[in-house]
Scaffold this motif. Sequence first.
Motif: not given
Length: 295
Positions: A169-175, A227-236
């Motif tokens: 739902t969120v474009p990668k450029g806005q992550w 931020i790092h951990l949420n990014k790992q969740v977001l990437k999976n």
Amino acid sequence: MHIYLDQNIWIDLAKIHHGKDTSDSSVILLERLNDKVRTGDIVFPLSNAHYIETSTISNEGRRNRLGEVMFKYSKGVTLASYKSIVINEIERALKSNFPIIKPRYFQLFGKGVQHAYGEKLNVDIPEFMERAILTGEQVGGKKIGGFHKTEHNEDFKDHLTKVSKMCSTVPKGQWQDTLDAMALADIEEPLSEVLEYWEIEFELFMALGKERISQILNFMPSRALEIHLNKQVLKNPNYNPTSNDLMDWGGVALASQYCDIIIGEKHIYNMLLRDKFKTKAKLHRRLSDLEQYLC
């Protein structure tokens, strides 16, 4: 040397201490650990996550045995509460932008459950009560240590589910902007307390701008971690959150930013290692990995 053990690793240590694991390597490891703990070369701090997880053990005998070992090897040393850590991080991160801020005294490692929860009572908790809080022993005919509420665990599980779904739902450029906003929202209360204490208007903080606020968040160890951990969740998109994730993130993961060594289970260990994320602590997965530090 401050070594933070995940709850499962404490259970492994308890098995050795109580003779459930009698392998030669484990017995030798325990002897060397005892020597290092006795001299103070090694400290095993507890966090409020440990108190919560231990208090949820329904088997009284198992809780008693585990709590006994946790009290013995921690010597009552505890890691500061999450909120206390974040407040200190905020003051240190903002002092260059707002010279009026002089970071207040902060003690990362202290003693007892009060320090772990950031609570200050008018009286000190005696040692036998500190022990009972972990072991579940009765004091004056009453069992103490009721930190077993888990509603926050489920709320956090729901949060991670929403983060995982954001990848569609969120474009990668806005992550990055989204993760920064989430990290900022998560510390709204302690941030407001700091700004109010130093009489700084919230509008002045926001006037620093998106780029500068992002730099401030990454300067704060707990926010960089979040931020790092949420990014790992977001990437999976297939990330499967559990009700215990809050304990992992607020316990062993946070400790990785402040202790010298952490030993945690595979799930959080792998997340911390991804994308070359830098932790203060050296990361290990097994109690036996401590052997190299005991010579």
